[in-house]
Structure formats: C-alpha cells, structure tokens
Design a protein around this motif. Structure first.
Motif, short mmCIF file in Angstrom:
data_model
loop_
_atom_site.label_atom_id
_atom_site.label_comp_id
_atom_site.label_asym_id
_atom_site.label_seq_id
_atom_site.Cartn_x
_atom_site.Cartn_y
_atom_site.Cartn_z
N HIS A 298 0.91 -1.27 -0.03
CA HIS A 298 0.03 0.04 -0.15
C HIS A 298 0.85 1.30 -0.18
CE1 HIS A 298 -3.15 2.78 1.04
NE2 HIS A 298 -2.35 3.18 1.82
N LEU A 299 2.07 1.34 1.00
CA LEU A 299 2.78 2.32 1.03
C LEU A 299 3.56 2.67 -0.18
CD1 LEU A 299 4.38 1.97 4.49
CD2 LEU A 299 2.71 3.69 3.66
N LEU A 300 3.87 1.24 -0.89
CA LEU A 300 4.55 1.39 -2.12
C LEU A 300 3.81 2.10 -3.56
CD1 LEU A 300 7.04 0.67 -3.67
CD2 LEU A 300 6.23 -1.38 -4.03
N GLY A 301 2.51 1.90 -3.50
CA GLY A 301 1.64 2.37 -4.26
C GLY A 301 1.06 3.64 -4.12
N SER A 302 1.63 4.35 -2.67
CA SER A 302 0.87 5.63 -2.63
C SER A 302 1.55 6.77 -3.04
CB SER A 302 0.77 5.97 -0.94
OG SER A 302 -0.05 4.74 -0.34
N PRO A 303 1.06 8.07 -3.27
CA PRO A 303 2.07 9.02 -3.65
C PRO A 303 3.17 9.09 -2.72
CG PRO A 303 -0.15 9.51 -3.60
CD PRO A 303 -0.30 8.46 -2.93
N ALA A 304 4.45 9.73 -3.25
CA ALA A 304 5.86 9.69 -2.32
C ALA A 304 5.44 10.67 -1.39
CB ALA A 304 6.71 10.14 -3.46
N GLU A 305 4.89 11.74 -1.78
CA GLU A 305 4.70 12.89 -0.54
C GLU A 305 3.84 12.45 0.51
OE1 GLU A 305 1.62 13.87 -3.78
OE2 GLU A 305 3.72 13.35 -3.66
N ASN A 306 3.00 11.37 0.53
CA ASN A 306 2.11 10.73 1.61
C ASN A 306 3.06 9.78 2.41
OD1 ASN A 306 -0.14 12.09 0.27
ND2 ASN A 306 -1.20 10.11 -0.03
N VAL A 307 3.87 9.09 1.74
CA VAL A 307 4.87 8.39 2.42
C VAL A 307 5.90 8.83 3.24
CG1 VAL A 307 6.40 6.23 2.12
CG2 VAL A 307 4.20 6.59 0.73
N HIS A 308 6.52 9.97 2.59
CA HIS A 308 7.23 10.73 3.42
C HIS A 308 6.83 11.56 4.51
CE1 HIS A 308 9.58 11.14 -0.87
NE2 HIS A 308 9.91 10.13 -0.14
N HIS A 309 5.27 11.91 4.28
CA HIS A 309 4.89 12.70 5.50
C HIS A 309 4.56 11.58 6.69
CE1 HIS A 309 2.14 15.11 8.04
NE2 HIS A 309 1.26 14.06 7.97
N PHE A 310 4.23 10.38 6.12
CA PHE A 310 4.21 9.28 7.20
C PHE A 310 5.51 8.91 7.91
CE2 PHE A 310 4.51 4.73 8.28
CZ PHE A 310 3.18 4.48 8.68
N THR A 311 6.47 8.64 7.13
CA THR A 311 7.90 8.54 7.94
C THR A 311 8.42 9.56 8.75
OG1 THR A 311 8.81 9.03 5.84
CG2 THR A 311 8.24 6.72 6.06
N LYS A 312 7.99 10.84 8.35
CA LYS A 312 8.52 12.03 8.94
C LYS A 312 7.60 12.12 10.26
CE LYS A 312 9.01 16.89 9.00
NZ LYS A 312 8.57 17.16 10.42
N ALA A 313 6.45 11.94 10.37
CA ALA A 313 5.79 11.85 11.60
C ALA A 313 6.30 10.66 12.61
CB ALA A 313 4.40 11.54 11.22
N ILE A 314 6.33 9.73 12.09
CA ILE A 314 6.95 8.60 12.82
C ILE A 314 8.56 8.83 13.56
CG2 ILE A 314 7.66 6.16 13.20
CD1 ILE A 314 4.67 6.54 12.90
N ASN A 315 9.27 9.50 12.66
CA ASN A 315 10.39 9.96 13.02
C ASN A 315 10.30 10.90 14.14
OD1 ASN A 315 11.92 8.00 11.52
ND2 ASN A 315 12.11 9.59 9.70
N ASP A 316 9.41 11.88 13.98
CA ASP A 316 9.41 12.99 14.63
C ASP A 316 8.83 12.36 16.07
OD1 ASP A 316 10.15 14.91 13.22
OD2 ASP A 316 8.28 15.64 12.45
N LEU A 317 7.86 11.78 16.06
CA LEU A 317 7.27 10.96 17.42
C LEU A 317 8.55 10.33 18.19
CD1 LEU A 317 5.16 10.10 18.90
CD2 LEU A 317 4.67 7.98 17.72
N ARG A 318 9.35 9.58 17.52
CA ARG A 318 10.43 8.88 18.12
C ARG A 318 11.52 9.93 18.77
NH1 ARG A 318 12.78 7.29 21.48
NH2 ARG A 318 13.82 5.27 21.76
N ASP A 319 11.87 10.75 17.98
CA ASP A 319 13.06 11.78 18.13
C ASP A 319 12.52 13.04 19.09
OD1 ASP A 319 14.54 9.75 16.90
OD2 ASP A 319 14.54 11.03 14.97
N ASN A 320 11.34 13.53 19.00
CA ASN A 320 11.23 14.76 19.52
C ASN A 320 9.98 14.61 20.81
OD1 ASN A 320 12.98 15.91 17.87
ND2 ASN A 320 11.18 16.23 16.07
N VAL A 321 9.55 13.65 20.75
CA VAL A 321 8.53 13.57 21.96
C VAL A 321 8.98 13.71 23.03
CG1 VAL A 321 8.20 10.81 22.50
CG2 VAL A 321 6.33 12.54 22.69
N ARG A 322 8.26 14.38 24.29
CA ARG A 322 9.07 14.60 25.66
C ARG A 322 8.15 14.01 26.66
NH1 ARG A 322 10.61 20.87 25.48
NH2 ARG A 322 11.56 20.86 23.50
N TYR A 323 8.62 13.72 27.68
CA TYR A 323 7.64 13.19 28.74
C TYR A 323 7.54 14.22 29.88
CZ TYR A 323 7.95 8.57 26.93
OH TYR A 323 7.93 7.66 26.03
#
Length: 210
Positions: A36-61
């Motif tokens: 599904h990701l492979l068949g999605s527009p590149a900008e959608n996949v890049h937005h998805f991966t950026k959101a996951i990276n930001d969650l992991r790297d920037n979330v605080r407690y």
C-alpha cells in the motif's frame, strides 16, 4: 510465481520485516501495508515516515506527571483549571486518554510507565514511583487524594497494594475505582460510561479488599 516469504525485492522484504515488528501485525498484514505504501504518492509516504521519526525523536515526557507531551509540561499539568488536589495514578498514556474521554475527571495524573511484573523483569525501580512520592512530599503540594486507577489484573492489583504501602504515610486519602470494572479488566478497553461511573463512585483503598 513467488512463494510465501520469497520476495521479489530485498527492499520490500526489509520493509515487511520492519512493519511486522509492530504489535498485532503479522507478515501477511505487513506485506499488504508495505505494498500500500509503495503504491501511495511519495509525498504521503514521506509525511508518514516524518511523523513517525518526529514522534520517536522529539516527543517529551512531562517532568511533573510523566505523560507524553510536546513540551516540558503537559497540557493537563499546565491547565490552571484542573483540580490540583487529586492525582489519578495510571499505568500508561492510553489510560490517561481513556479517562479523559469520559469527561468525568478534572484532576491531575501520574503515569507509572508500567506495572510491577517480576516475570517480565519489571520491579518498582522501573516505574515512576519515586517521582510520585516527590510530588506528595513537596512542601507546596496541594494533593489531598491519590486515585489508584490501575487494571484489575494480578499485576495491577499487586502494584496498587505496593503503592498503597508506599504512600499511606503521607496523610492523604488513597482511593480506587469502583468495581464497575471487574477483575482482569483493562482501563483501555472499558467503555466511557462504565469508566466514568467508576471514577465518580471511587472508594477508599483497602488492603483487605477482595
């Protein structure tokens, strides 16, 4: 014809392996998601991966209650309209979200980050219990009640008993959810009405309770 687990691309196989590490996602489901990701527009996949990276790297407690946050103080602790005399102790962020969805609780929270589970190698030192005690012992504390809102399984009950022994000497009320939630019930899966009523009808915690 490709056999199961015989991928036409190493990149696809790597993606499936990565996705299948998510809870509840098997290899077939991971393959569907990867395609599904492979068949999605590149900008959608890049937005998805950026959101996951930001969650992991920037979330605080939150430095007060241990809730996840975008800032050093979470939105609940920073809300001056919340009842600062009551702290609801929960296992996880999901439990905070479940209780907030009831719209019946207006106090503060303390997220333990787990429950005592010797079989999983989790003891009191692995949880945010010392931080809770620091909140109770602070000279300017307004806390008058601690609600033990942990799951009704063995690990949750064990953790509640342990917490009670740790905080009983602070001269505050220690309560627990009404037993509208049965033994073994998870807060995360309780419906909002039942959970809300259990909060409103909370009762004093007793070491002898059944």
């Amino acid at each position: 014809m490709y056999k199961e687990n015989n991928y036409p691309s190493q990149l696809l196989e790597d993606a499936v392996e990565a996705i299948s590490t998510l809870p509840g996602v098997g290899k077939r489901g991971a393959l569907r998601l990867a395609l599904h990701l492979l068949g999605s527009p590149a900008e959608n996949v890049h937005h998805f991966t950026k959101a996951i990276n930001d969650l992991r790297d920037n979330v605080r407690y939150c430095r007060v209650c241990n809730m996840i946050s975008d800032t050093d103080i979470c939105s609940v602790c920073g809300d001056s309209s919340r009842d600062r005399s009551t702290v609801c102790v929960v296992e996880s962020v999901r439990d905070v979200m479940s209780i907030e969805n009831t719209m019946q609780y207006k106090g503060l929270y303390h997220v333990l980050g787990g429950v005592i589970s010797p079989l999983d190698g989790i003891g009191p030192d692995n949880l945010a219990i010392d931080a809770l005690e620091r909140r109770l012992a602070a000279p300017d504390t307004e806390i008058k009640e601690v609600i033990l809102a942990l799951d009704g399984d063995v690990e949750g009950e064990t953790t509640s008993f342990y917490l009670y022994r740790r905080i009983a000497g602070y001269g505050i009320a220690v309560t627990t959810l009404a037993r509208g939630l049965g033994f073994g019930d998870d807060l995360e899966y309780a419906d909002s009405l039942t959970l809300g009523r259990s909060i409103l009808a909370r009762q004093p915690f007793s070491i002898e309770r059944k």
